[in-house]
Design an enzyme around this catalytic site. Structure first.
Site, PDB file in Angstrom:
ATOM      1  N   ILE A 157      -3.430   9.614  -7.817  1.00  0.00           N
ATOM      2  CA  ILE A 157      -4.436   9.370  -6.779  1.00  0.00           C
ATOM      3  C   ILE A 157      -3.890   8.384  -5.743  1.00  0.00           C
ATOM      4  O   ILE A 157      -4.043   8.579  -4.537  1.00  0.00           O
ATOM      5  CB  ILE A 157      -5.769   8.891  -7.405  1.00  0.00           C
ATOM      6  CG1 ILE A 157      -6.348  10.021  -8.263  1.00  0.00           C
ATOM      7  CG2 ILE A 157      -6.762   8.437  -6.336  1.00  0.00           C
ATOM      8  CD1 ILE A 157      -7.519   9.636  -9.149  1.00  0.00           C
ATOM      9  N   ALA A 236     -11.586   3.590  -8.704  1.00  0.00           N
ATOM     10  CA  ALA A 236     -11.102   3.755 -10.082  1.00  0.00           C
ATOM     11  C   ALA A 236     -12.219   3.506 -11.099  1.00  0.00           C
ATOM     12  O   ALA A 236     -12.907   4.437 -11.512  1.00  0.00           O
ATOM     13  CB  ALA A 236      -9.907   2.854 -10.309  1.00  0.00           C
ATOM     14  N   ARG A 237     -12.417   2.251 -11.466  1.00  0.00           N
ATOM     15  CA  ARG A 237     -13.498   1.874 -12.378  1.00  0.00           C
ATOM     16  C   ARG A 237     -13.994   0.486 -11.987  1.00  0.00           C
ATOM     17  O   ARG A 237     -13.212  -0.358 -11.534  1.00  0.00           O
ATOM     18  CB  ARG A 237     -13.009   1.822 -13.835  1.00  0.00           C
ATOM     19  CG  ARG A 237     -12.786   3.174 -14.486  1.00  0.00           C
ATOM     20  CD  ARG A 237     -14.101   3.936 -14.734  1.00  0.00           C
ATOM     21  NE  ARG A 237     -13.891   5.203 -15.394  1.00  0.00           N
ATOM     22  CZ  ARG A 237     -13.722   6.373 -14.773  1.00  0.00           C
ATOM     23  NH1 ARG A 237     -13.737   6.435 -13.457  1.00  0.00           N
ATOM     24  NH2 ARG A 237     -13.545   7.486 -15.463  1.00  0.00           N
ATOM     25  N   ASP A 261     -17.018   2.924  -4.946  1.00  0.00           N
ATOM     26  CA  ASP A 261     -17.582   4.175  -5.465  1.00  0.00           C
ATOM     27  C   ASP A 261     -17.907   4.043  -6.948  1.00  0.00           C
ATOM     28  O   ASP A 261     -18.563   4.911  -7.513  1.00  0.00           O
ATOM     29  CB  ASP A 261     -16.568   5.319  -5.249  1.00  0.00           C
ATOM     30  CG  ASP A 261     -17.150   6.691  -5.574  1.00  0.00           C
ATOM     31  OD1 ASP A 261     -18.308   6.944  -5.183  1.00  0.00           O
ATOM     32  OD2 ASP A 261     -16.464   7.508  -6.212  1.00  0.00           O
ATOM     33  N   GLU A 266     -22.346   1.043 -14.371  1.00  0.00           N
ATOM     34  CA  GLU A 266     -23.079   2.009 -13.549  1.00  0.00           C
ATOM     35  C   GLU A 266     -23.924   2.949 -14.409  1.00  0.00           C
ATOM     36  O   GLU A 266     -23.562   3.188 -15.565  1.00  0.00           O
ATOM     37  CB  GLU A 266     -22.099   2.811 -12.669  1.00  0.00           C
ATOM     38  CG  GLU A 266     -21.071   3.614 -13.443  1.00  0.00           C
ATOM     39  CD  GLU A 266     -20.063   4.313 -12.533  1.00  0.00           C
ATOM     40  OE1 GLU A 266     -19.472   3.662 -11.652  1.00  0.00           O
ATOM     41  OE2 GLU A 266     -19.868   5.520 -12.717  1.00  0.00           O
ATOM     42  N   HIS A 284     -20.492   6.947  -7.216  1.00  0.00           N
ATOM     43  CA  HIS A 284     -19.432   7.589  -8.017  1.00  0.00           C
ATOM     44  C   HIS A 284     -19.267   9.072  -7.641  1.00  0.00           C
ATOM     45  O   HIS A 284     -19.519   9.961  -8.453  1.00  0.00           O
ATOM     46  CB  HIS A 284     -19.713   7.437  -9.523  1.00  0.00           C
ATOM     47  CG  HIS A 284     -18.464   7.561 -10.348  1.00  0.00           C
ATOM     48  ND1 HIS A 284     -18.266   6.867 -11.513  1.00  0.00           N
ATOM     49  CD2 HIS A 284     -17.331   8.301 -10.175  1.00  0.00           C
ATOM     50  CE1 HIS A 284     -17.082   7.173 -12.017  1.00  0.00           C
ATOM     51  NE2 HIS A 284     -16.492   8.052 -11.213  1.00  0.00           N
ATOM     52  N   GLY A 286     -16.295  10.337  -6.435  1.00  0.00           N
ATOM     53  CA  GLY A 286     -14.859  10.633  -6.315  1.00  0.00           C
ATOM     54  C   GLY A 286     -14.498  12.100  -6.476  1.00  0.00           C
ATOM     55  O   GLY A 286     -13.822  12.670  -5.621  1.00  0.00           O
ATOM     56  N   SER A 287     -14.943  12.718  -7.547  1.00  0.00           N
ATOM     57  CA  SER A 287     -14.523  14.105  -7.809  1.00  0.00           C
ATOM     58  C   SER A 287     -15.607  15.113  -7.432  1.00  0.00           C
ATOM     59  O   SER A 287     -15.513  16.296  -7.772  1.00  0.00           O
ATOM     60  CB  SER A 287     -14.171  14.255  -9.290  1.00  0.00           C
ATOM     61  OG  SER A 287     -15.307  13.993 -10.089  1.00  0.00           O
TER      62      SER A 287
HETATM   63  C1  GLV Z   1     -13.919  10.049 -12.561  1.00  0.00           C
HETATM   64  O1  GLV Z   1     -14.232   8.942 -12.328  1.00  0.00           O
HETATM   65  C2  GLV Z   1     -12.942  10.434 -13.529  1.00  0.00           C
HETATM   66  O2  GLV Z   1     -12.381   9.569 -14.233  1.00  0.00           O
HETATM   67  O3  GLV Z   1     -12.698  11.635 -13.640  1.00  0.00           O
END
Ligand code: GLV
Length: 318
Positions: A157, A236-237, A261, A266, A284, A286-287
């Site tokens: 990423i 990320a986290r 994000d 969360e 969240h 991201g994906s």
């Molecule tokens: C999303 O946060 C993932 O880890 O896939």
């Protein structure tokens, strides 16, 4: 006889159809977030679990899972929600979904950088309240072109983000467990330590995995390393950020803006972020594109199937 698989969260229709063809699948049609106890109960009689990042599958849960469970296939690239060592001790294979979400997540990282630098949250709020007028100094933000982007964690990423950010004219710096090859670096500058990276980061993008080493890596002390007026973003986290320290840095303007994000605990989010106009915050995402979520679930299904059929998997993480 078909294998029995617990799928902890609702998937997109095409993925659920495939799961139903392959297995006797226990679906979660109401998309309830299962408690640990409920997850243990529902896993009785199952051969595998297709889990999501919303379930905390810690040592206690792993120990209570039935002995029939051979695999936990996480529908995410991150697997900090699962105690992979406890799983290993119980001969449970844990897998994740790398690669397929790289581009979507890098795009969200770019959105966070743009949104935080260009004060998008404040702009949207003004427009919705219909109380703005153009002026030469209205919502002046920071320009990406010519500024330095520090990337913490130069995995898939991080590298995809570096490519995008270069198109915006940003100068790329990074810190990673190991230095990348020249070919992968594509002109980015490697930093031996955090202080060195943070001190040149006009904008920081956190793209590293959550580990004991990276927990609260953004804290009162490390925030001091940044240039005054830096911007911090995270795809990320949430574990990587000491929220109290970051909110304080935003309040005292050491940090100009943030783009987040992901959050510790969360979907709860530190109250301090909600009150800051210079916080560009997303839930969240991201994906979260149709293609990526479809590909992720497909991969999680393949991983689970591979383990049940062969005992092995290329995406095994423990
Ligand atoms: C999303 O946060 C993932 O880890 O896939």
């Amino acid at each position: 006889m078909k294998k029995k698989v617990l799928i902890t969260r609702k998937l997109l229709r095409s993925n659920e159809d495939r799961a139903n063809e392959l297995w006797d699948a226990k679906l979660n049609l109401n998309d309830e977030v299962y408690s640990q106890q409920k997850l243990i109960e529902l896993s009785q009689g199952c051969d595998g679990i297709l889990s999501s990042l919303t379930e905390k599958i810690d040592e206690k849960v792993i120990k209570s899972l039935p002995s029939t469970i051979k695999v936990i296939s996480n529908f995410a690239v991150g697997f900090g929600n699962i105690d992979i060592e406890a799983a290993k001790k119980k001969n449970i294979v844990v897998t994740n979904t790398p690669d397929v979400l790289t581009d979507a997540t890098a795009e969200i990282a770019m959105l966070l950088i743009l949104g935080a630098c260009r004060r998008a949250a404040e702009g949207i709020s003004y427009v919705k309240k219909e109380n703005w007028k153009w002026s030469a100094d209205f919502l002046i933000g920071k320009q990406l072109n010519g500024s330095r982007l520090g990337i913490l964690g130069m995995g898939r990423i991080g590298q995809a983000l570096a490519k995008l950010a270069k198109v915006f004219g940003m100068e790329i710096h990074y810190r990673n467990r190991s230095k990348l090859s020249k070919e992968k670096e594509m002109g980015a500058k490697y930093h031996e330590n955090l202080q060195s990276l943070f001190s040149v980061s006009d904008v920081l993008a956190i793209c590293c995995p959550a580990t004991n080493e990276t927990k609260n890596i953004i804290n009162k002390e490390t925030l001091e390393y940044f240039p005054t007026g830096a911007i911090i973003t995270n795809v990320a986290r949430g574990d990587m950020i000491d929220d109290d320290a970051l909110v304080q840095a935003l309040v005292n303007r050491k940090i100009y803006a943030i783009g987040l994000d992901v959050y510790k605990g969360e979907p709860k989010i530190h109250n301090g972020y909600l009150n800051q106009p210079n916080a560009f915050i997303l839930p969240h995402l991201g994906s979260a594109t149709k293609k990526t979520r479809t590909d992720m679930a497909d991969l999680a299904i393949n991983n689970l199937n591979e383990v049940l059929n062969t005992g092995k998997c290329t995406n095994r993480v423990n």
